[in-house]
Motif scaffolding. Sequence first.
Motif, mmCIF file in Angstrom:
data_model
loop_
_atom_site.group_PDB
_atom_site.id
_atom_site.type_symbol
_atom_site.label_atom_id
_atom_site.label_comp_id
_atom_site.label_asym_id
_atom_site.label_seq_id
_atom_site.Cartn_x
_atom_site.Cartn_y
_atom_site.Cartn_z
ATOM 1 N N MET A 1 0.855 -1.194 0.000
ATOM 2 C CA MET A 1 0.000 0.000 0.000
ATOM 3 C C MET A 1 0.886 1.238 0.000
ATOM 4 O O MET A 1 1.852 1.334 0.758
ATOM 5 C CB MET A 1 -0.905 -0.003 1.242
ATOM 6 C CG MET A 1 -1.806 1.214 1.319
ATOM 7 S SD MET A 1 -2.854 1.174 2.793
ATOM 8 C CE MET A 1 -3.917 -0.198 2.372
ATOM 9 N N PHE A 2 0.569 2.216 -0.846
ATOM 10 C CA PHE A 2 1.320 3.457 -0.871
ATOM 11 C C PHE A 2 1.036 4.263 0.386
ATOM 12 O O PHE A 2 -0.031 4.174 0.969
ATOM 13 C CB PHE A 2 0.949 4.297 -2.101
ATOM 14 C CG PHE A 2 1.436 3.680 -3.371
ATOM 15 C CD1 PHE A 2 2.772 3.721 -3.713
ATOM 16 C CD2 PHE A 2 0.546 3.036 -4.213
ATOM 17 C CE1 PHE A 2 3.209 3.145 -4.885
ATOM 18 C CE2 PHE A 2 0.978 2.452 -5.379
ATOM 19 C CZ PHE A 2 2.307 2.504 -5.723
ATOM 20 N N ILE A 3 1.983 5.080 0.804
ATOM 21 C CA ILE A 3 1.795 5.855 2.023
ATOM 22 C C ILE A 3 0.766 6.930 1.794
ATOM 23 O O ILE A 3 0.576 7.431 0.697
ATOM 24 C CB ILE A 3 3.126 6.485 2.515
ATOM 25 C CG1 ILE A 3 3.637 7.536 1.520
ATOM 26 C CG2 ILE A 3 4.178 5.460 2.762
ATOM 27 C CD1 ILE A 3 4.792 8.325 2.048
ATOM 28 N N ARG A 4 0.087 7.296 2.892
ATOM 29 C CA ARG A 4 -0.928 8.341 2.842
ATOM 30 C C ARG A 4 -0.337 9.549 3.540
ATOM 31 O O ARG A 4 -0.509 9.746 4.726
ATOM 32 C CB ARG A 4 -2.180 7.869 3.545
ATOM 33 C CG ARG A 4 -2.738 6.614 2.919
ATOM 34 C CD ARG A 4 -4.129 6.447 3.338
ATOM 35 N NE ARG A 4 -4.295 5.304 4.207
ATOM 36 C CZ ARG A 4 -5.454 4.750 4.459
ATOM 37 N NH1 ARG A 4 -6.534 5.208 3.913
ATOM 38 N NH2 ARG A 4 -5.563 3.737 5.273
ATOM 39 N N ALA A 5 0.374 10.356 2.817
ATOM 40 C CA ALA A 5 1.118 11.441 3.441
ATOM 41 C C ALA A 5 0.732 12.773 2.859
ATOM 42 O O ALA A 5 0.108 12.864 1.815
ATOM 43 C CB ALA A 5 2.622 11.211 3.236
ATOM 44 N N CYS A 6 1.095 13.844 3.548
ATOM 45 C CA CYS A 6 0.893 15.196 3.033
ATOM 46 C C CYS A 6 1.733 15.361 1.772
ATOM 47 O O CYS A 6 2.728 14.657 1.556
ATOM 48 C CB CYS A 6 1.322 16.228 4.079
ATOM 49 S SG CYS A 6 0.393 16.123 5.614
ATOM 50 N N PRO A 36 4.010 8.639 12.096
ATOM 51 C CA PRO A 36 3.079 9.711 12.469
ATOM 52 C C PRO A 36 2.896 10.776 11.402
ATOM 53 O O PRO A 36 2.041 11.642 11.549
ATOM 54 C CB PRO A 36 3.729 10.298 13.728
ATOM 55 C CG PRO A 36 5.173 9.950 13.628
ATOM 56 C CD PRO A 36 5.220 8.630 12.933
ATOM 57 N N ASP A 37 3.700 10.761 10.342
ATOM 58 C CA ASP A 37 3.566 11.772 9.301
ATOM 59 C C ASP A 37 2.403 11.483 8.357
ATOM 60 O O ASP A 37 2.038 12.331 7.545
ATOM 61 C CB ASP A 37 4.851 11.851 8.461
ATOM 62 C CG ASP A 37 6.024 12.365 9.277
ATOM 63 O OD1 ASP A 37 5.786 13.184 10.179
ATOM 64 O OD2 ASP A 37 7.149 11.935 9.013
ATOM 65 N N ASN A 283 -3.525 4.555 13.549
ATOM 66 C CA ASN A 283 -3.584 5.883 12.934
ATOM 67 C C ASN A 283 -4.977 6.192 12.406
ATOM 68 O O ASN A 283 -5.153 6.740 11.324
ATOM 69 C CB ASN A 283 -2.543 6.010 11.810
ATOM 70 C CG ASN A 283 -2.230 7.462 11.485
ATOM 71 O OD1 ASN A 283 -2.309 8.340 12.338
ATOM 72 N ND2 ASN A 283 -1.871 7.718 10.246
ATOM 73 N N THR A 284 -5.974 5.841 13.184
ATOM 74 C CA THR A 284 -7.360 6.191 12.871
ATOM 75 C C THR A 284 -7.945 6.994 14.027
ATOM 76 O O THR A 284 -7.942 6.524 15.173
ATOM 77 C CB THR A 284 -8.209 4.940 12.631
ATOM 78 O OG1 THR A 284 -7.691 4.220 11.496
ATOM 79 C CG2 THR A 284 -9.657 5.306 12.366
ATOM 80 N N ALA A 327 -2.026 6.709 17.824
ATOM 81 C CA ALA A 327 -0.737 7.234 17.365
ATOM 82 C C ALA A 327 -0.366 8.548 18.048
ATOM 83 O O ALA A 327 0.818 8.880 18.158
ATOM 84 C CB ALA A 327 -0.755 7.433 15.850
ATOM 85 N N LYS A 328 -1.356 9.291 18.527
ATOM 86 C CA LYS A 328 -1.078 10.627 19.058
ATOM 87 C C LYS A 328 -1.668 10.877 20.456
ATOM 88 O O LYS A 328 -1.190 11.773 21.154
ATOM 89 C CB LYS A 328 -1.639 11.689 18.095
ATOM 90 C CG LYS A 328 -0.965 11.750 16.736
ATOM 91 C CD LYS A 328 0.456 12.279 16.860
ATOM 92 C CE LYS A 328 1.134 12.432 15.496
ATOM 93 N NZ LYS A 328 0.590 13.559 14.712
ATOM 94 N N ILE A 329 -2.687 10.142 20.857
ATOM 95 C CA ILE A 329 -3.381 10.432 22.115
ATOM 96 C C ILE A 329 -3.109 9.317 23.114
ATOM 97 O O ILE A 329 -3.421 8.143 22.863
ATOM 98 C CB ILE A 329 -4.901 10.571 21.896
ATOM 99 C CG1 ILE A 329 -5.202 11.733 20.941
ATOM 100 C CG2 ILE A 329 -5.618 10.781 23.223
ATOM 101 C CD1 ILE A 329 -6.679 11.841 20.577
ATOM 102 N N ALA A 330 -2.541 9.673 24.253
ATOM 103 C CA ALA A 330 -2.285 8.692 25.304
ATOM 104 C C ALA A 330 -3.602 8.197 25.886
ATOM 105 O O ALA A 330 -4.561 8.953 26.041
ATOM 106 C CB ALA A 330 -1.423 9.318 26.403
ATOM 107 N N ALA A 331 -3.648 6.922 26.211
ATOM 108 C CA ALA A 331 -4.879 6.305 26.693
ATOM 109 C C ALA A 331 -5.216 6.746 28.116
ATOM 110 O O ALA A 331 -4.333 7.026 28.924
ATOM 111 C CB ALA A 331 -4.744 4.782 26.656
#
Length: 506
Positions: A1-6, A36-37, A283-284, A327-331
């Motif tokens: 799968m190709f990356i989903r990046a900016c 994370p990018d 990453n959802t 990926a970004k929010i601590a549980a």
Amino acid sequence: MFIRACSAVGIVIALLFCDASADEQSSTASRRAATPDLLPNIVVILADDLGWNSVGYQNKEFLTPHIDSLVASGITLNRFYVAPMCSPTRAGVLTGRYPIRFGCARAVIPPYRDFGLPTSEVTLAEMLSTLGYENRGIFGKWHLGHRRAKWHPLAQGFTHFHGHYNGAIDYFDLSRDDVRDWHVGYDALDEKGYATDLIADAAAKWIKQSAASDAPYFCYVPFNAPHSPFQAPDDAIELYGNLSEVTGRDNKHREIYKAMIGRMDEGIGRILDSVEASGESENTVVWFFSDNGGVGKLRGINKPLKGSKLTVFEGGIRVPACVRWPAKIAAGRSTEVVCGYIDILPTLVAVAGGQCANFTEKPIDGIDLTSVLEEPGSTVVSRPWFSYHGQSGPSSEHLAIIDKGWKLVVNGPQLTDVSQLRKGAHLIRLFHLEQDLNETNNLAREKPKKVNQLAEQLVDHRALQPPDAVLPYGIGQAGFVPPPLWSLDPTDPDQLVGRHETAASK
């Protein structure tokens, strides 16, 4: 799968690997699939009339293990606010603007209303479409215009729609006003089942399909549950409710309400399972909340908050809400930051690497909450928070402002000048929310200057409503005849469907 990046990331990769083969590039992209990018997938789940005290993590009487799991694995938004009823919250979510600005705040959009979310507004789906989100699906209740095709979800930035246009449909025969209201795209769908199950299953299936794409997806799931009519399958009532030990219609409805919530939670579980099965759960972003508080006639469902749906007290506008993004929010975190429905758009646009100013020159009232979500202890710039509805008409309107720890509630005739408050026609309540979050101590008589200061801001906010705003709820109901199957013609987006019959024309 190709990356989903900016796009910037894509350019860098292209420069670094210009001599590599296509297979090598694909392999490199796959190895970076959890970085994370990359742009995250986005899932927004909206309950309907879910009370503050109607989720398991608040009240063990209600069984909601999947909602509770989102809370445990993400951040709980303890001061998350919405509009006091359905359509305005949905309008604010999709625009990031107070819906009073474009006439969507006064009342919900009933079946007979020729009104919808103005096409001049730029929706979240439209913004995400330019940021790389090729698949943008909505599953469930639209409630933002259904009598002209120009207001259809597919005309407002979504690529897929599966559900119903109106609110308060029958959960089993999928109808409103005795006419079936169930669709895929613009087409009527002859599908059988319980609405909540059908919505969840369609969303889960679509997520599985969309996850196979190279692009990230946006999945919006506005359930009709647990809004009335109070209907649930027998097995759900047996599992979650207890009709045999209660008497009285409202008490029985409360038991069915529990079953409706339990069944919705099961559906949320299937949606989360689909996200997990895709391999992209990390990453959802999953954002869950209710469109307003629970209805007042069902005992204790907003406890300990004051008020209910269709009021601007806390029980009508403060709702269960949480966000999970591993990926970004601590549980297991929570925040007391005042935030709400209008913040969803600017936050998700920022998460997708965009800026709202690039899409519209209109004022965005919401703010980007990414720092609150990602950084423990983070706060936002203090701002007033407004609530309003006038569903019954200008003789009885509901207004509230929360600002710097204070809350003013004004109920009565349309407020055009602070001097009106001295005439005795309004009910005025002032609360110090920092000390009295459940609104038990009215300080209006003791703090007249504070009342006037906050009322001035309410007058300005109320003045935003345009003259062509949605009409009060009951106007136009008599004699309305829905179109067959609530059909819309996308080739004629301005065509009005349905009609009104007068006694003479029948």
